[in-house]
Design an enzyme around this catalytic site. Structure first.
Site, mmCIF file in Angstrom:
data_model
loop_
_atom_site.group_PDB
_atom_site.id
_atom_site.type_symbol
_atom_site.label_atom_id
_atom_site.label_comp_id
_atom_site.label_asym_id
_atom_site.label_seq_id
_atom_site.Cartn_x
_atom_site.Cartn_y
_atom_site.Cartn_z
ATOM 1 N N SER A 1 5.214 -7.167 3.198
ATOM 2 C CA SER A 1 5.761 -7.530 4.508
ATOM 3 C C SER A 1 6.513 -8.863 4.421
ATOM 4 O O SER A 1 6.278 -9.672 3.519
ATOM 5 C CB SER A 1 4.636 -7.614 5.530
ATOM 6 O OG SER A 1 3.666 -8.515 5.073
ATOM 7 N N GLU B 1 9.232 -4.742 12.951
ATOM 8 C CA GLU B 1 8.932 -3.569 12.122
ATOM 9 C C GLU B 1 7.619 -2.953 12.616
ATOM 10 O O GLU B 1 6.595 -3.643 12.677
ATOM 11 C CB GLU B 1 8.783 -3.995 10.654
ATOM 12 C CG GLU B 1 8.507 -2.820 9.731
ATOM 13 C CD GLU B 1 8.312 -3.240 8.269
ATOM 14 O OE1 GLU B 1 7.601 -4.222 8.019
ATOM 15 O OE2 GLU B 1 8.874 -2.555 7.389
ATOM 16 N N PHE C 1 0.816 -1.228 0.000
ATOM 17 C CA PHE C 1 0.000 0.000 0.000
ATOM 18 C C PHE C 1 0.839 1.264 0.000
ATOM 19 O O PHE C 1 0.347 2.332 -0.376
ATOM 20 C CB PHE C 1 -0.954 0.009 1.216
ATOM 21 C CG PHE C 1 -0.283 0.396 2.507
ATOM 22 C CD1 PHE C 1 -0.095 1.735 2.832
ATOM 23 C CD2 PHE C 1 0.177 -0.561 3.410
ATOM 24 C CE1 PHE C 1 0.540 2.101 4.009
ATOM 25 C CE2 PHE C 1 0.808 -0.202 4.591
ATOM 26 C CZ PHE C 1 0.995 1.137 4.884
ATOM 27 N N GLU D 1 -5.074 -3.666 -2.069
ATOM 28 C CA GLU D 1 -6.516 -3.391 -2.062
ATOM 29 C C GLU D 1 -6.857 -2.124 -1.285
ATOM 30 O O GLU D 1 -7.966 -1.633 -1.342
ATOM 31 C CB GLU D 1 -7.291 -4.597 -1.513
ATOM 32 C CG GLU D 1 -6.997 -4.994 -0.076
ATOM 33 C CD GLU D 1 -5.782 -5.929 0.080
ATOM 34 O OE1 GLU D 1 -4.778 -5.723 -0.621
ATOM 35 O OE2 GLU D 1 -5.849 -6.833 0.932
ATOM 36 N N ARG D 2 -5.853 -1.579 -0.555
ATOM 37 C CA ARG D 2 -6.140 -0.351 0.202
ATOM 38 C C ARG D 2 -5.937 0.891 -0.657
ATOM 39 O O ARG D 2 -6.441 1.953 -0.349
ATOM 40 C CB ARG D 2 -5.230 -0.284 1.421
ATOM 41 C CG ARG D 2 -5.484 -1.450 2.353
ATOM 42 C CD ARG D 2 -4.540 -1.375 3.519
ATOM 43 N NE ARG D 2 -4.316 -2.704 4.042
ATOM 44 C CZ ARG D 2 -3.225 -3.089 4.663
ATOM 45 N NH1 ARG D 2 -2.248 -2.231 4.842
ATOM 46 N NH2 ARG D 2 -3.112 -4.298 5.109
ATOM 47 N N CYS E 1 9.490 1.478 3.589
ATOM 48 C CA CYS E 1 10.380 0.347 3.902
ATOM 49 C C CYS E 1 11.810 0.826 4.079
ATOM 50 O O CYS E 1 12.643 0.101 4.588
ATOM 51 C CB CYS E 1 10.316 -0.696 2.811
ATOM 52 S SG CYS E 1 10.959 -0.064 1.280
ATOM 53 N N LYS F 1 -1.280 -6.831 -9.338
ATOM 54 C CA LYS F 1 -2.247 -6.987 -8.242
ATOM 55 C C LYS F 1 -1.850 -5.945 -7.198
ATOM 56 O O LYS F 1 -0.994 -6.176 -6.349
ATOM 57 C CB LYS F 1 -2.162 -8.403 -7.679
ATOM 58 C CG LYS F 1 -3.414 -8.932 -7.002
ATOM 59 C CD LYS F 1 -3.943 -8.097 -5.858
ATOM 60 C CE LYS F 1 -3.173 -8.234 -4.593
ATOM 61 N NZ LYS F 1 -3.531 -7.216 -3.576
#
Ligand code: NAD
Length: 497
Positions: free
Chosen positions: A226, A383, A149, A176-177, A281, A173
């Site tokens: 992640s 994290e 995201f 979805e957020r 990240c 893909k």
């Protein structure tokens, strides 16, 4: 109004069939859209469209592919503002940061425009009598990109620019957020002249990804997200015979030596720890001060600077830091702050009490600072992916280096010093894929490659740059003898010169 978001398959908008998920504006907490979550039949459709487009795209000369990418680059620049607004509306980051993401992402398209040069093979004449040998890189076929995201445009561009330049067809893909920016990219690629089916967007969640990983025609998967998911995608994808690069999470350390310029360090830390609310990240989440004098001086300066950070909605010129992505993620970050307190770290600035007037339902969390964090604490080991900076105190350079190297993650690491020997030793010995010397977020430019070590990357290739070209192509070496009529004689032994 709640927008109904569609997939983009074979050059057209494709409505979802069954499952859906809500999309939020993180600054207001309002539901702004419904994104479809694809299941197996839709995944099969998207892959079939990409597979059908592959033969034509593979045969398109690299220069023509590059021209389309070059036009795409112009369109990205033309539509920078609407794209930035969509990023801010669904992710929450401030507009200027969204523009930065677009600029850095576009550099990957600029790099990929050199496709004819990048795809040039190697040729050796006369490797044997009348025998020549040449090596070429060919596209893989249908490749899938699964993205996180936190960079709705940049990470997809890390992948698709090179994948398309190499002659592959692509199924993206997105998270979805933040689903909408990917659809704008699909529209711009079509407008730039990309044939239908070469680039497809399939929305969805874990189930969707699982369906994609089991599609026979998918040759390779690029994943960024992640670590737990990266590891599982690497294992599932490679077991299914696919080439996989899976980039995971991070815990990036910045070592501050006693000779560092502290003004420079504080500027760097404020941006690297709290930019995009820590949802990067390559964010610095651990500051390692060498010596108590450095730590105390740092704390003094950080306190005032952190408290001055302007937190608010991303769509104005005032805010420097926006909200977190969801209420659930904010609750997770808050629970880490509670955990840190109960583990005995000193919470010097507590962001939990922050309120943004007029945006009470937004997913805001103020910046937090912990001092005297130790390596056993969960806030150090895991994290957090939020605006929380942990300060660890070390007594000398060697113990700071050992601390960084013992950590599970190895994405980026930075050192601030004026001493060349120390900087060189750090760059040479640190166990991380990307190293900054007096640079807090050393994200490589598009002509180099991005990737971490240890639990920050599963696979053999870093992403983008020449590593991207290698990942998205298969090497073939041809050995040929001309003229065809030459007699080599009959010999049962292994051929030698
Ligand atoms: P995430 O792992 O939750 O999701 C990433 C993608 O995987 C999304 O598209 C999501 O739909 C999908 N997904 C989620 N769960 C899945 C599952 N169980 N099986 C299959 N697919 C699944 O990550 P996120 O929250 O979107 O992004 C934040 C994470 O990404 C952080 O850990 C961050 O460090 C990492 N990240 C890493 C890099 C890098 O280059 N190393 C870059 C950006 C973000």
């Amino acid at each position: 109004m709640t927008e109904r978001i569609t997939h983009h398959i074979d050059g057209g908008k494709t409505p979802g069939r069954t499952r859906e998920s809500e999309v939020y504006n993180p600054a207001t907490g309002a539901v702004t859209g419904l994104v479809p979550l694809a299941d197996e039949p839709e995944a099969a459709r998207a892959v079939a469209a990409a597979a059908a487009a592959f033969p034509g795209w593979r045969e398109t000369p690299p220069l023509r592919r590059a021209r389309i990418l070059s036009r795409f680059l112009e369109l990205l620049r033309r539509d920078m503002e609407p794209l930035a607004k969509v990023i801010t509306a669904q992710h929450g980051k401030v507009l200027e940061d969204a523009r930065g993401e677009l600029a850095r992402g576009s550099e990957n398209v600029e790099f990929a425009c050199a496709a004819p040069q990048l795809l040039k093979g190697e040729y050796s004449e006369n490797v044997g009598p009348a025998v020549d040998s040449y090596a070429i890189r060919q596209p893989l076929g249908v490749v899938v990109g699964i993205t996180p995201f936190n960079f709705p445009v940049m990470v997809p561009l890390w992948m698709c620019a090179n994948a398309l330049a190499c002659g592959n067809t692509f199924v993206l893909k997105p998270s979805e957020r933040v689903p909408s920016a990917a659809l704008l990219l699909a529209d711009l690629l079509l407008e730039a002249g990309l044939p239908k089916g070469v680039f497809n967007v399939l929305h969805g969640d874990a189930r969707t990804v699982n369906s994609l990983l089991h599609q026979e025609q998918v040759q390779a998967v690029s994943f960024v997200g992640s670590t737990a998911v990266a590891k599982s995608i690497y294992q599932t994808g490679t077991a299914a015979g696919k080439r996989v690069q899976a980039l995971g999470g991070a815990k990036n350390h910045m070592v501050i030596m006693p000779d560092a310029d502290l003004d420079q360090v504080v500027d760097a830390l404020i941006g690297a720890a709290f930019g995009a609310a820590g949802e990067r990240c390559m964010a610095i989440s651990v500051a390692v001060a060498v010596g108590d004098a450095v730590a105390d001086a740092l704390v003094k300066r950080l306190r005032t600077r952190i408290q001055a950070i302007k937190v608010g909605p991303g769509d104005n010129d005032y805010s420097e830091m926006g909200p977190l992505i969801t209420a659930a993620h904010r609750a997770r970050v808050q629970s880490y702050i509670e955990q840190g307190v109960s583990e005995g770290a000193e919470l010097l600035i507590d962001g939990r009490s922050l309120r943004v007037p007029g945006y009470e339902n937004g997913f805001f969390l103020g910046p937090s600072l912990f001092d005297r964090v130790t390596s056993e604490m969960r806030i150090y080991r895991e994290e957090i992916f939020g605006p929380v900076l942990c300060l660890v105190r070390c007594q000398d350079f060697n113990s700071a280096l050992e601390l960084v190297n013992r950590h599970e993650y190895g994405n980026g690491a930075a050192i601030f010093t004026r001493d060349g020997d120390t900087a060189r030793t750090f760059a040479n010995a640190v166990q991380a894929g990307m190293v900054g010397i007096n640079i807090p977020i050393p994200v490589p430019v598009a002509s180099h490659s991005f990737g971490g070590w240890k639990a920050s990357l599963f696979g053999d290739h870093h992403i983008y740059g020449m590593e991207g070209i290698r990942f998205y192509t298969r090497l073939k070496t041809v050995t040929s003898r001309w003229p065809a009529g030459i007699r080599a004689g009959h010999n049962l032994n292994f051929p030698v010169l």
